[in-house]
Design a protein around this motif. Structure first.
Motif, short mmCIF file in Angstrom:
data_model
loop_
_atom_site.label_atom_id
_atom_site.label_comp_id
_atom_site.label_asym_id
_atom_site.label_seq_id
_atom_site.Cartn_x
_atom_site.Cartn_y
_atom_site.Cartn_z
N UNK A 17 49.96 46.81 40.92
CA UNK A 17 49.36 45.49 40.78
C UNK A 17 47.86 45.58 40.45
N UNK A 18 47.26 46.73 40.74
CA UNK A 18 45.87 46.94 40.37
C UNK A 18 45.64 46.72 38.88
N UNK A 19 46.62 47.06 38.06
CA UNK A 19 46.50 46.87 36.61
C UNK A 19 46.41 45.38 36.27
N UNK A 20 47.14 44.56 36.98
CA UNK A 20 47.09 43.10 36.76
C UNK A 20 45.69 42.60 37.13
N UNK A 21 45.18 43.03 38.27
CA UNK A 21 43.84 42.60 38.69
C UNK A 21 42.77 43.07 37.71
N UNK A 22 42.91 44.29 37.21
CA UNK A 22 41.93 44.80 36.23
C UNK A 22 41.95 43.97 34.95
N UNK A 23 43.14 43.63 34.48
CA UNK A 23 43.23 42.82 33.26
C UNK A 23 42.62 41.44 33.48
N UNK A 24 42.88 40.84 34.62
CA UNK A 24 42.26 39.55 34.91
C UNK A 24 40.74 39.69 35.00
N UNK A 25 40.26 40.80 35.53
CA UNK A 25 38.83 41.05 35.60
C UNK A 25 38.19 41.20 34.23
N UNK A 26 38.93 41.78 33.29
CA UNK A 26 38.40 42.00 31.94
C UNK A 26 38.20 40.70 31.17
N UNK A 27 38.91 39.65 31.54
CA UNK A 27 38.76 38.39 30.80
C UNK A 27 37.62 37.54 31.35
N UNK A 28 37.03 37.99 32.46
CA UNK A 28 35.92 37.24 33.05
C UNK A 28 34.65 37.43 32.22
N UNK A 29 33.79 36.42 32.19
CA UNK A 29 32.51 36.60 31.50
C UNK A 29 31.74 37.76 32.13
N UNK A 30 31.02 38.51 31.32
CA UNK A 30 30.29 39.68 31.81
C UNK A 30 29.32 39.32 32.93
N UNK A 31 28.75 38.13 32.86
CA UNK A 31 27.77 37.73 33.88
C UNK A 31 28.42 37.25 35.18
N UNK A 32 29.75 37.28 35.22
CA UNK A 32 30.45 36.80 36.42
C UNK A 32 31.47 37.83 36.90
N UNK A 33 30.99 38.87 37.59
CA UNK A 33 31.93 39.87 38.11
C UNK A 33 32.83 39.28 39.20
N UNK A 34 33.79 40.07 39.63
CA UNK A 34 34.80 39.61 40.59
C UNK A 34 34.25 39.00 41.86
N UNK A 35 33.22 39.62 42.44
CA UNK A 35 32.65 39.07 43.67
C UNK A 35 32.06 37.70 43.46
#
Length: 162
Positions: A17-35
């Protein structure tokens, strides 16, 4: 109760499931990391709150929460104002720009999920959502916390509702 092999497969699926989370993280704007996205999301869901409440909801310590909040404040998405009940504390509040950013994050994640799950039925998506919520509820994710152990009938060793 599930068999050992089922739990082992569940562990493998959690790892994958880490791969799913990483893909969702990649679509986020660069200025808005996961935290930062998590801070915005929680404030959007729960409204204004103190930093201590946010740390509890994030299930991380205050120093990590403080770094996330500082990042979000620096971008103008969040404001800190004195707590009327305790002037030493601050209340965190989304700004209009924060609401806009949160809307963008929601749009992006919803779009990707709709695309990736397009061949799933509404019932399957609903079932997944329900089971994930149930799984999360089975764990107490607050720092230092643990889910309460299941209550068992001592004579039959079967779970009982509490």
């Amino acid at each position: 109760m599930a068999e050992q092999a089922q739990y082992e497969e569940l562990v493998r699926q959690f790892s994958a499931f880490g791969a799913v989370k990483r893909e969702l993280g990649r679509i986020m704007p660069a200025e808005c990391p996961g935290g930062s996205a998590a801070v915005l999301t929680l404030l959007g869901q729960h409204g204004d709150m103190r930093m201590s409440k946010l740390a509890e909801l994030l299930a991380v310590d205050m120093s990590v929460t403080s770094r996330h909040v500082a990042h979000v404040v620096a971008r103008g998405w969040l404001e800190r104002s004195p707590d009327p009940a305790d002037k030493r504390s601050r209340i965190l509040r989304l700004t209009p720009a924060g609401h806009t950013q949160l809307d963008e994050l929601s749009r992006r994640t919803t779009e990707v999920l709709a695309e990736r799950l397009s061949d799933w039925s509404d019932d399957d998506v609903g079932r997944l959502t329900s089971l994930m919520a149930r799984l999360r509820k089975s764990f107490d994710c607050r720092p230092g916390g643990r889910a309460a152990p299941a209550a068992f009938d001592e004579t039959t060793r079967t779970p009982v509702s509490t």
